[in-house]
Design a protein around this motif. Structure first.
Motif, PDB file in Angstrom:
ATOM      1  N   GLY A  32       0.800  -1.211   0.000  1.00 34.55           N
ATOM      2  CA  GLY A  32       0.000   0.000   0.000  1.00 34.55           C
ATOM      3  C   GLY A  32       0.829   1.255   0.000  1.00 34.55           C
ATOM      4  N   ASP A  33       0.140   2.357  -0.140  1.00 37.45           N
ATOM      5  CA  ASP A  33       0.749   3.674  -0.085  1.00 37.45           C
ATOM      6  C   ASP A  33       0.674   4.180   1.353  1.00 37.45           C
ATOM      7  OD1 ASP A  33       1.128   3.731  -2.886  1.00 37.45           O
ATOM      8  OD2 ASP A  33      -0.961   4.353  -3.150  1.00 37.45           O
ATOM      9  N   ASP A  34       1.666   4.944   1.762  1.00 34.72           N
ATOM     10  CA  ASP A  34       1.705   5.462   3.120  1.00 34.72           C
ATOM     11  C   ASP A  34       0.931   6.770   3.237  1.00 34.72           C
ATOM     12  OD1 ASP A  34       3.290   3.355   3.938  1.00 34.72           O
ATOM     13  OD2 ASP A  34       5.166   4.442   3.652  1.00 34.72           O
ATOM     14  N   TYR A  35       0.092   6.827   4.251  1.00 32.93           N
ATOM     15  CA  TYR A  35      -0.646   8.024   4.623  1.00 32.93           C
ATOM     16  C   TYR A  35      -0.383   8.284   6.097  1.00 32.93           C
ATOM     17  CZ  TYR A  35      -3.246   8.038   0.267  1.00 32.93           C
ATOM     18  OH  TYR A  35      -3.590   8.108  -1.059  1.00 32.93           O
ATOM     19  N   TYR A  36      -0.515   9.524   6.492  1.00 32.63           N
ATOM     20  CA  TYR A  36      -0.271   9.902   7.881  1.00 32.63           C
ATOM     21  C   TYR A  36      -1.485  10.644   8.410  1.00 32.63           C
ATOM     22  CZ  TYR A  36       4.553   8.839   6.703  1.00 32.63           C
ATOM     23  OH  TYR A  36       5.690   8.209   6.292  1.00 32.63           O
ATOM     24  N   THR A  37      -1.758  10.429   9.703  1.00 29.65           N
ATOM     25  CA  THR A  37      -2.856  11.139  10.346  1.00 29.65           C
ATOM     26  C   THR A  37      -2.502  11.391  11.799  1.00 29.65           C
ATOM     27  OG1 THR A  37      -5.254  11.204  10.636  1.00 29.65           O
ATOM     28  CG2 THR A  37      -4.177   9.091  11.056  1.00 29.65           C
ATOM     29  N   TYR A  38      -3.267  12.251  12.419  1.00 32.83           N
ATOM     30  CA  TYR A  38      -3.094  12.563  13.834  1.00 32.83           C
ATOM     31  C   TYR A  38      -4.312  12.036  14.570  1.00 32.83           C
ATOM     32  CZ  TYR A  38      -2.348  15.216  18.100  1.00 32.83           C
ATOM     33  OH  TYR A  38      -2.155  15.579  19.402  1.00 32.83           O
ATOM     34  N   ILE A  39      -4.086  11.227  15.573  1.00 30.79           N
ATOM     35  CA  ILE A  39      -5.185  10.632  16.339  1.00 30.79           C
ATOM     36  C   ILE A  39      -5.500  11.501  17.541  1.00 30.79           C
ATOM     37  CG2 ILE A  39      -5.884   8.650  17.746  1.00 30.79           C
ATOM     38  CD1 ILE A  39      -5.778   7.941  14.826  1.00 30.79           C
ATOM     39  N   ASN A  67      -0.908  11.816   2.227  1.00 30.00           N
ATOM     40  CA  ASN A  67       0.268  11.086   1.773  1.00 30.00           C
ATOM     41  C   ASN A  67       1.478  12.008   1.785  1.00 30.00           C
ATOM     42  OD1 ASN A  67       0.098  12.636  -0.565  1.00 30.00           O
ATOM     43  ND2 ASN A  67      -0.477  10.944  -1.886  1.00 30.00           N
ATOM     44  N   ARG A  68       2.598  11.515   1.308  1.00 33.86           N
ATOM     45  CA  ARG A  68       3.865  12.253   1.316  1.00 33.86           C
ATOM     46  C   ARG A  68       3.768  13.577   0.547  1.00 33.86           C
ATOM     47  NH1 ARG A  68       8.687  10.996   2.764  1.00 33.86           N
ATOM     48  NH2 ARG A  68       8.227   8.820   3.163  1.00 33.86           N
ATOM     49  N   ASN A  69       2.904  13.625  -0.462  1.00 33.73           N
ATOM     50  CA  ASN A  69       2.747  14.837  -1.268  1.00 33.73           C
ATOM     51  C   ASN A  69       1.706  15.798  -0.708  1.00 33.73           C
ATOM     52  OD1 ASN A  69       4.609  13.856  -3.171  1.00 33.73           O
ATOM     53  ND2 ASN A  69       2.995  12.637  -4.133  1.00 33.73           N
ATOM     54  N   GLY A  70       1.045  15.404   0.382  1.00 34.04           N
ATOM     55  CA  GLY A  70       0.032  16.252   0.983  1.00 34.04           C
ATOM     56  C   GLY A  70      -1.361  16.037   0.430  1.00 34.04           C
ATOM     57  N   THR A 117       3.396  16.802   4.686  1.00 28.14           N
ATOM     58  CA  THR A 117       2.260  16.106   5.293  1.00 28.14           C
ATOM     59  C   THR A 117       1.950  16.688   6.667  1.00 28.14           C
ATOM     60  OG1 THR A 117       2.922  14.113   4.116  1.00 28.14           O
ATOM     61  CG2 THR A 117       1.394  13.831   5.930  1.00 28.14           C
ATOM     62  N   LEU A 118       2.979  16.933   7.435  1.00 24.56           N
ATOM     63  CA  LEU A 118       2.794  17.506   8.771  1.00 24.56           C
ATOM     64  C   LEU A 118       2.119  18.875   8.684  1.00 24.56           C
ATOM     65  CD1 LEU A 118       3.282  17.098  11.778  1.00 24.56           C
ATOM     66  CD2 LEU A 118       5.530  18.139  11.470  1.00 24.56           C
ATOM     67  N   ARG A 120       0.092  19.888   6.373  1.00 24.29           N
ATOM     68  CA  ARG A 120      -1.327  19.662   6.026  1.00 24.29           C
ATOM     69  C   ARG A 120      -2.113  19.158   7.241  1.00 24.29           C
ATOM     70  NH1 ARG A 120      -3.298  19.031   0.767  1.00 24.29           N
ATOM     71  NH2 ARG A 120      -5.221  19.251   1.927  1.00 24.29           N
ATOM     72  N   LEU A 121      -1.509  18.287   8.049  1.00 24.77           N
ATOM     73  CA  LEU A 121      -2.186  17.789   9.255  1.00 24.77           C
ATOM     74  C   LEU A 121      -2.458  18.922  10.243  1.00 24.77           C
ATOM     75  CD1 LEU A 121      -0.294  14.438   9.898  1.00 24.77           C
ATOM     76  CD2 LEU A 121      -2.722  14.687   9.370  1.00 24.77           C
ATOM     77  N   ILE A 122      -1.491  19.795  10.406  1.00 25.09           N
ATOM     78  CA  ILE A 122      -1.653  20.928  11.333  1.00 25.09           C
ATOM     79  C   ILE A 122      -2.724  21.887  10.808  1.00 25.09           C
ATOM     80  CG2 ILE A 122      -0.493  22.970  12.270  1.00 25.09           C
ATOM     81  CD1 ILE A 122       2.056  21.173  12.417  1.00 25.09           C
ATOM     82  N   ASN A 123      -2.688  22.191   9.510  1.00 26.54           N
ATOM     83  CA  ASN A 123      -3.707  23.076   8.915  1.00 26.54           C
ATOM     84  C   ASN A 123      -5.081  22.444   8.984  1.00 26.54           C
ATOM     85  OD1 ASN A 123      -1.874  25.070   8.300  1.00 26.54           O
ATOM     86  ND2 ASN A 123      -1.526  24.330   6.214  1.00 26.54           N
ATOM     87  N   ASN A 124      -5.175  21.137   8.789  1.00 22.40           N
ATOM     88  CA  ASN A 124      -6.453  20.429   8.845  1.00 22.40           C
ATOM     89  C   ASN A 124      -7.028  20.467  10.262  1.00 22.40           C
ATOM     90  OD1 ASN A 124      -8.398  18.788   7.328  1.00 22.40           O
ATOM     91  ND2 ASN A 124      -7.793  17.189   8.747  1.00 22.40           N
ATOM     92  N   ALA A 125      -6.169  20.384  11.278  1.00 28.00           N
ATOM     93  CA  ALA A 125      -6.623  20.389  12.659  1.00 28.00           C
ATOM     94  C   ALA A 125      -7.134  21.756  13.084  1.00 28.00           C
ATOM     95  CB  ALA A 125      -5.488  19.945  13.580  1.00 28.00           C
ATOM     96  N   THR A 126      -6.569  22.813  12.508  1.00 23.93           N
ATOM     97  CA  THR A 126      -6.995  24.165  12.903  1.00 23.93           C
ATOM     98  C   THR A 126      -8.258  24.603  12.172  1.00 23.93           C
ATOM     99  OG1 THR A 126      -5.526  25.174  11.268  1.00 23.93           O
ATOM    100  CG2 THR A 126      -4.674  24.903  13.518  1.00 23.93           C
ATOM    101  N   ASN A 127      -8.622  23.914  11.090  1.00 23.58           N
ATOM    102  CA  ASN A 127      -9.835  24.297  10.323  1.00 23.58           C
ATOM    103  C   ASN A 127     -11.059  23.630  10.858  1.00 23.58           C
ATOM    104  OD1 ASN A 127      -8.371  25.940   8.673  1.00 23.58           O
ATOM    105  ND2 ASN A 127      -8.052  24.363   7.134  1.00 23.58           N
TER     106      ASN A 127
END
Length: 127
Positions: A32-39, A67-70, A117-118, A120-127
């Motif tokens: 699979g492809d790697d994705y990252y998320t914050y729990i 993913n790695r590209n956001g 990716t990080l 994007r995760l931070i921006n996603n959490a603040t929205n």
């Protein structure tokens, strides 16, 4: 044809068969492809019963992951450990697009998450 040429071709064919099987069957189905998320604390607990009537809690997650590209993808998976995933952790998820499912996940440190990716995760959490 000479015996050397015929035996050489036979060896090449025998060696190519596992490589072809790996590329045509294993790779599309089990990598699979790697994705990252914050729990955080964003799980849904479902109590199911087994054949003996024992209650088995399962913890389901619907997470925006990158993913790695956001590139963003909503991934659905469960904790698979009989308890919720500890909150405030970064998770690396292996997702198989061919089978449309999460294959595995593992906890990673913040510095192991790719920078784009990080962000994007931070921006996603603040929205």
């Amino acid at each position: 044809m000479s015996k050397k040429l015929l035996s050489g071709l036979s060896i090449i064919i025998v060696l190519l068969i596992p490589i072809l099987i790996y590329q045509l069957w294993y790779v599309p189905n089990y990598t699979g492809d790697d994705y990252y998320t914050y729990i955080g604390k964003s799980y849904k607990e479902v109590i199911e019963k087994d054949d003996s009537g024992n209650e088995l809690p399962t913890y389901y997650y619907n997470q925006d992951s990158f993913n790695r590209n956001g590139t963003k993808k909503l991934l659905k998976f469960d904790s698979a450990i009989g308890r919720p995933i500890k909150p405030n952790n970064y998770i690396k998820i292996s997702y198989n697009d061919h089978r449309k499912r999460v294959l595995s996940w593992e906890k990673v440190k913040k510095n192991q998450v790719p920078r784009k990716t990080l962000d994007r995760l931070i921006n996603n959490a603040t929205n």
